[in-house]
Design an enzyme around this catalytic site. Sequence first.
Site, PDB file in Angstrom:
ATOM      1  N   CYS A   2      21.611  32.152  13.416  1.00 19.29           N
ATOM      2  CA  CYS A   2      22.694  32.790  14.172  1.00 19.29           C
ATOM      3  C   CYS A   2      22.226  34.147  14.697  1.00 19.29           C
ATOM      4  CB  CYS A   2      23.957  33.024  13.361  1.00 19.29           C
ATOM      5  SG  CYS A   2      24.710  31.545  12.746  1.00 19.29           S
ATOM      6  N   ARG A  27      17.354  32.084  17.593  1.00 22.93           N
ATOM      7  CA  ARG A  27      17.847  32.148  16.212  1.00 22.93           C
ATOM      8  C   ARG A  27      18.797  31.012  15.872  1.00 22.93           C
ATOM      9  NH1 ARG A  27      16.991  37.105  13.922  1.00 22.93           N
ATOM     10  NH2 ARG A  27      18.542  36.576  12.344  1.00 22.93           N
ATOM     11  N   TRP A  73      23.855  28.787  14.512  1.00 23.61           N
ATOM     12  CA  TRP A  73      23.134  27.732  13.802  1.00 23.61           C
ATOM     13  C   TRP A  73      24.088  27.325  12.678  1.00 23.61           C
ATOM     14  CZ3 TRP A  73      21.407  26.677   8.844  1.00 23.61           C
ATOM     15  CH2 TRP A  73      20.452  25.654   8.729  1.00 23.61           C
ATOM     16  N   ASN A  99      26.752  36.253  10.978  1.00 25.86           N
ATOM     17  CA  ASN A  99      25.542  35.519  10.649  1.00 25.86           C
ATOM     18  C   ASN A  99      25.415  35.549   9.132  1.00 25.86           C
ATOM     19  OD1 ASN A  99      22.915  34.571  10.318  1.00 25.86           O
ATOM     20  ND2 ASN A  99      21.970  36.521  10.922  1.00 25.86           N
ATOM     21  N   GLY A 100      25.340  34.384   8.496  1.00 16.74           N
ATOM     22  CA  GLY A 100      25.211  34.357   7.033  1.00 16.74           C
ATOM     23  C   GLY A 100      26.149  33.316   6.439  1.00 16.74           C
ATOM     24  N   GLU A 485      -0.588  22.211   8.483  1.00 16.87           N
ATOM     25  CA  GLU A 485       0.028  22.953   9.583  1.00 16.87           C
ATOM     26  C   GLU A 485       0.128  22.079  10.844  1.00 16.87           C
ATOM     27  OE1 GLU A 485       1.755  25.432   9.943  1.00 16.87           O
ATOM     28  OE2 GLU A 485       1.538  26.120  11.997  1.00 16.87           O
ATOM     29  N   LYS A 489       3.631  21.145  12.700  1.00 19.69           N
ATOM     30  CA  LYS A 489       3.845  21.451  14.115  1.00 19.69           C
ATOM     31  C   LYS A 489       4.322  20.211  14.844  1.00 19.69           C
ATOM     32  CE  LYS A 489       3.830  24.683  14.039  1.00 19.69           C
ATOM     33  NZ  LYS A 489       3.757  25.926  13.331  1.00 19.69           N
ATOM     34  N   GLU A 492       7.966  19.104  13.755  1.00 16.62           N
ATOM     35  CA  GLU A 492       9.121  19.954  14.083  1.00 16.62           C
ATOM     36  C   GLU A 492       9.456  19.958  15.567  1.00 16.62           C
ATOM     37  OE1 GLU A 492       8.991  24.210  13.260  1.00 16.62           O
ATOM     38  OE2 GLU A 492       6.835  24.238  13.576  1.00 16.62           O
ATOM     39  N   HIS A 508      -5.779   7.780  -2.596  1.00 13.68           N
ATOM     40  CA  HIS A 508      -4.859   7.742  -3.740  1.00 13.68           C
ATOM     41  C   HIS A 508      -3.446   7.380  -3.293  1.00 13.68           C
ATOM     42  CE1 HIS A 508      -7.973   9.298  -6.355  1.00 13.68           C
ATOM     43  NE2 HIS A 508      -8.262  10.166  -5.401  1.00 13.68           N
ATOM     44  N   LYS A 607      14.580  29.970  14.392  1.00 16.98           N
ATOM     45  CA  LYS A 607      13.357  30.736  14.216  1.00 16.98           C
ATOM     46  C   LYS A 607      13.356  31.515  12.913  1.00 16.98           C
ATOM     47  CE  LYS A 607       9.435  32.372  15.618  1.00 16.98           C
ATOM     48  NZ  LYS A 607       8.310  31.446  15.470  1.00 16.98           N
TER      49      LYS A 607
HETATM   50  O1  M6R Z   1       9.536  33.904   9.518  1.00 12.49           O
HETATM   51  P1  M6R Z   1       8.796  33.169   8.446  1.00 12.49           P
HETATM   52  O2  M6R Z   1       7.338  33.174   8.657  1.00 12.49           O
HETATM   53  O3  M6R Z   1       9.179  33.621   7.074  1.00 12.49           O
HETATM   54  O4  M6R Z   1       9.292  31.681   8.604  1.00 12.49           O
HETATM   55  C1  M6R Z   1       8.896  30.695   7.707  1.00 12.49           C
HETATM   56  C2  M6R Z   1       9.203  29.322   8.247  1.00 12.49           C
HETATM   57  O5  M6R Z   1      10.569  29.168   8.456  1.00 12.49           O
HETATM   58  C3  M6R Z   1       8.470  29.047   9.563  1.00 12.49           C
HETATM   59  O6  M6R Z   1       7.100  29.224   9.438  1.00 12.49           O
HETATM   60  C4  M6R Z   1       8.751  27.614  10.041  1.00 12.49           C
HETATM   61  O7  M6R Z   1       8.194  26.700   9.158  1.00 12.49           O
HETATM   62  C5  M6R Z   1       8.232  27.429  11.459  1.00 12.49           C
HETATM   63  N1  M6R Z   1       9.242  26.810  12.261  1.00 12.49           N
HETATM   64  C6  M6R Z   1       7.011  26.602  11.534  1.00 12.49           C
HETATM   65  O8  M6R Z   1       6.539  26.451  12.822  1.00 12.49           O
END
Ligand code: M6R
Length: 612
Positions: A2, A27, A73, A99-100, A485, A489, A492, A508, A607
Amino acid sequence: MCGIVGYMGKKDAFPVLINGLKRLEYRGYDSSGIALYNGDLEIYKCKGKVQELENLTGGKIKSAKLGIGHTRWATHGEPNDVNAHPHISNNGDLVIVHNGIIENCDSLKQFLLDRNYTFKSDTDTEILINFIEYVQKEEKVTLDQAVRLALREVVGAYAIAVISKKEPDFMVSARLGSPLVLGLGSGEFFIGSDATPFIDLTKKVIYLEDGEMAIISTTGVSIRTIESDQPVDAVIHRLKMDLDSIEKGGYDHFMLKEIFEQPTSILNTIRGRLFENNAQIRMAGLDAISDKLEKANRILIIGCGTSWHAGLVGEYIIEDLSRIPVEVEYASEFRYRNPIIKSDDIVIAISQSGETADTLAAIKMAKAAGACVFGICNVVGSSIARESSAGAFTHAGPEIGVASTKAFTAQVTVLTMIALYLGRSNDNLSKSRFKEIAKEIKLIPKKIESMLELDDKVQSIAKLLNKSNNALFLGRGFNFPVALEGALKLKEISYIHAEGYPAAEMKHGPIALIDDNMPVIIVAPRGGMYEKIVSNIQEVKARKGAVISVTSYGESEVKALSDAVIEIPETLDCLTPLLTTIPLQLLSYHVAVQRECNVDQPRNLAKSVTVE
Ligand code: M6R
């Protein structure tokens, strides 16, 4: 999660708020809304993007000098027009954006239902604004006092902005656990979940701390504590960020822009810190805790998502160069599992946003146990940066795309410099090895530049993946976290189910999944693990899996076994993650574009994850 904005001043509030919301959309983007005061309260809100809100308001807005806005959000209640913020109180006088999460909203709701309050939405926020209305009515106090008294009864996390039809000379905001920044213009005031909404309008900001509220009037701002109503001497900061850094700059998406920024962002990360000739790392944050680092028996690294992956790369490099034991843990697990934390532990907390709720809570826990917390953050002024005992900024510049890219390589670069620093401090790293690594780090930006030229090639390789439902990413050694990673990527932003594995673990379990429908992306640069991973590729090929490999220039063995190859320039084994990551970022990007996914704002994500 949010985004909230607020404006009070001489300008027309609507354009300020709507532009601010567009910049905060990263956000949360399932619905948005705006409330303006122009003699009466006008509220517009709807499900969908800020653009839809703008369409809804098209041409109808009367000039207003006061307003608040929100991009959501969803937590309580599905994304729809009714649950969108702002929320108005039963008597129609008060509006709020929030927000929260209000954790005791059920009991507050029951309390209000018993007093004949009614609710239109499923949100905790509507409960909060009615509770504020109730307190104001009962206590016969001004808006700021009503907000303060109501918040004292609230359990949970919030950043809020409230305005009142009856007291239009005030805007009240408060924070506990969710970020809030005030912008100070000349005769005008801004509120934002971060400073991006008003970055072109003022550079003077105050970061509200947890437990503080700001009472903004046309003549000034007063900051007070929520608990005891004491005045706070707030520090005014000057922002260095500029508007260009948060715009797309000709790229189709923020993610692509941010991938292409990596040669520059890594240069910014190392600038003034890495001294090859005298084998020295100069980082004020490390110097500040040098006595603790000298005594450190163990390093704990915490983070979430991509930051956690960077932490894993950090584990490999720090142990390799300094021989100090490192453990890496998800902040969300660490904070709830009663971990052993000793006063001579160094906790490295990694977060791009510096606002991730789990990481922040884990830091507080580690500090309470006496550990020294070193924060690695990208966002200056963020909660984690302020909460850490010492730290280093990654200097990657604003990262807007939800998928983290340049923040990851900047985090890995900082961790590499920490490893060099520790290795030199405890004599486990010779000067000559330091110099060899430092020299090579300096070459990384140019090498990334050359890899970015492979973009068209990666785009066509993406076609091998874009119809798949699953994908497996394999890597070993320093590149095992890169495989994780790469999988994160892809999943997501393209919604393809992807898993990352250490290549040797494949037999395994995951090998059972391999057939001609399972693309396998193998990260196999030249280095310590090369021979072993070639055997793993053979195992995949024997089962007809399609192999896309990322390897070093001229590695004919891997090339011969692969359906598609992306080659990286030669570098030291421990630095390969900084190069192998790049094609995987591009690959996910192109697969997502080819699948017509919303690259910068993937579904269900945000984000900055400010709720646990
Ligand atoms: O702001 P942060 O680095 O603490 O965020 C952590 C994760 O939420 C963030 O890396 C998330 O996994 C990304 N969307 C990955 O691309």
